[in-house]
Write a protein that holds these residues in place. Structure first.
Motif, mmCIF file in Angstrom:
data_model
loop_
_atom_site.group_PDB
_atom_site.id
_atom_site.type_symbol
_atom_site.label_atom_id
_atom_site.label_comp_id
_atom_site.label_asym_id
_atom_site.label_seq_id
_atom_site.Cartn_x
_atom_site.Cartn_y
_atom_site.Cartn_z
ATOM 1 N N ARG A 1 5.218 -4.054 -2.031
ATOM 2 C CA ARG A 1 4.305 -4.722 -1.103
ATOM 3 C C ARG A 1 4.524 -4.163 0.292
ATOM 4 O O ARG A 1 5.647 -4.198 0.804
ATOM 5 N N LYS B 1 -2.450 -6.489 4.585
ATOM 6 C CA LYS B 1 -1.671 -6.348 3.344
ATOM 7 C C LYS B 1 -2.192 -5.132 2.576
ATOM 8 O O LYS B 1 -3.028 -5.244 1.687
ATOM 9 N N LYS C 1 8.044 -5.183 2.125
ATOM 10 C CA LYS C 1 8.572 -6.532 1.889
ATOM 11 C C LYS C 1 9.914 -6.481 1.153
ATOM 12 O O LYS C 1 10.173 -5.569 0.350
#
Length: 341
Positions: free
Chosen positions: A14, A25, A69
């Motif tokens: 991510r 994102k 992430k």
């Protein structure tokens, strides 16, 4: 010993970019694995997260704007590269993993002779002396098909054509015999004959060095020529993955059906209207809760807008994320393109 000869494993990758408008994102839970010598193509339209995935594997996502992430994993030979220290990163970048960018003119140093740019890689990663590195640099230029390599090694990037500059990029990438090579749209802006030559060089060197290749592209013709496996990306997610044969002949996601339908056919008449995919991809500042392709899909159901579909597995490691494969979904005829491509 690497389990099942896996050289690279991406687990729930991510990646976000923090902008003035909010958190983009860009990659939202990408997972795949590769064995030594395999070639994977990641396909999808612009902005789907292909290049961001490549940059994450190469260690080029920089803070504070770029963020990988904490629960993401990029395993190289079983070790998570995201935990590397500075020395390990230096050995990995360019030595263990190399990248060929799509725009060679901006990737190459305009103030440094071409031969010296190859030598720089060799002296840093292979610890060669100047004379040995110079000899190896000339040999690499010869391998990638640049005529008069002794003379061309002393020239600057602006003295090369687009195709020749891309060959120089390949020479730099392969000079240190990397275990993983990432090609980020290496044939963009080159004419068709030069594209073929560049792909042939990559395939030849890949076979010689048993290099694992990740090919980032939106050109399905490039994919068919080089990859054994294909991952189809849309809106930061891999929506379908499998062998090249399965993805081309038996695709199982409506997005891949639309991509194949939009490819011009040689056997079609001149007046045929080219197919297109209506609408635009979703905004990754506020990603949809359901299937990201639902707003452009001809087979969209209510549940597609509300919930992301589970993974449907087929044979030979082929899988897709689509509600059409649910037992309660309406039955439709899945396209079969065998003999049509």
């Amino acid at each position: 010993m690497i389990e099942n000869n896996k050289i690279l494993e991406i687990k729930d990758l991510r990646v976000s970019y923090h902008t003035y408008a909010g958190e983009v994102k860009a990659v939202r839970g990408v997972s795949f694995e590769l064995k030594k010598g395999e070639a994977l193509a990641i396909v999808g339209e612009s902005g789907c997260g292909k290049s961001v995935t490549a940059k994450a594997i190469m260690g080029l996502i920089k803070g504070p704007q770029g963020e990988i992430k904490a629960d993401s994993k990029i395993l190289y030979n079983g070790n998570n590269i995201l935990n590397y220290n500075k020395k390990q990163w230096q050995e990995y970048k360019g030595g263990e993993c190399a990248i060929i960018f799509q725009d060679a003119l901006t990737a190459l140093n305009p103030t440094m002779r071409v031969g010296k740019q190859i030598m720089e890689n060799l002296t840093v990663h292979k610890h060669m002396n100047r004379k040995t590195a110079e000899k190896e640099a000339i040999e690499m230029l010869r391998k990638v098909g640049i005529p008069e390599p002794e003379k061309r090694a002393k020239q600057y990037p602006h003295q090369f054509s687009g195709g020749m500059r891309q060959r120089v990029m390949i020479a730099i990438a392969f000079a240190c015999d990397p275990k993983i090579l990432i090609c980020d749209e290496p044939t963009t802006a080159l004419d068709v004959t030069i594209q073929g030559q560049i792909l042939d060089i990559i395939k030849k060197l890949q076979k010689e060095h048993e290099t694992t290749v990740i090919m980032i592209t939106h050109d399905l013709g490039v994919v068919a020529n080089i990859a054994q496996k294909i991952a189809v990306m849309y809106s930061g997610i891999i929506v379908e993955q499998g062998s090249s044969r399965d993805i081309f002949y038996h695709p199982r996601h409506p997005y891949m059906w639309a991509l194949i339908e939009s490819v011009p056919r040689l056997n079609s008449n001149n007046k045929q209207v080219l197919a297109s995919i209506p609408g635009i991809p979703p905004d990754l500042l506020n990603p949809p809760t359901g299937c990201p392709f639902s707003t452009r899909c001809n087979y969209c159901m209510q549940i597609c807008k509300e919930k992301m579909p589970d993974c449907s597995e087929f044979e030979n490691g082929h899988f897709a994320y689509c509600w059409l494969h649910h037992p309660l979904a309406p039955k439709i005829d899945m396209p079969d393109y065998k003999g049509d491509l």
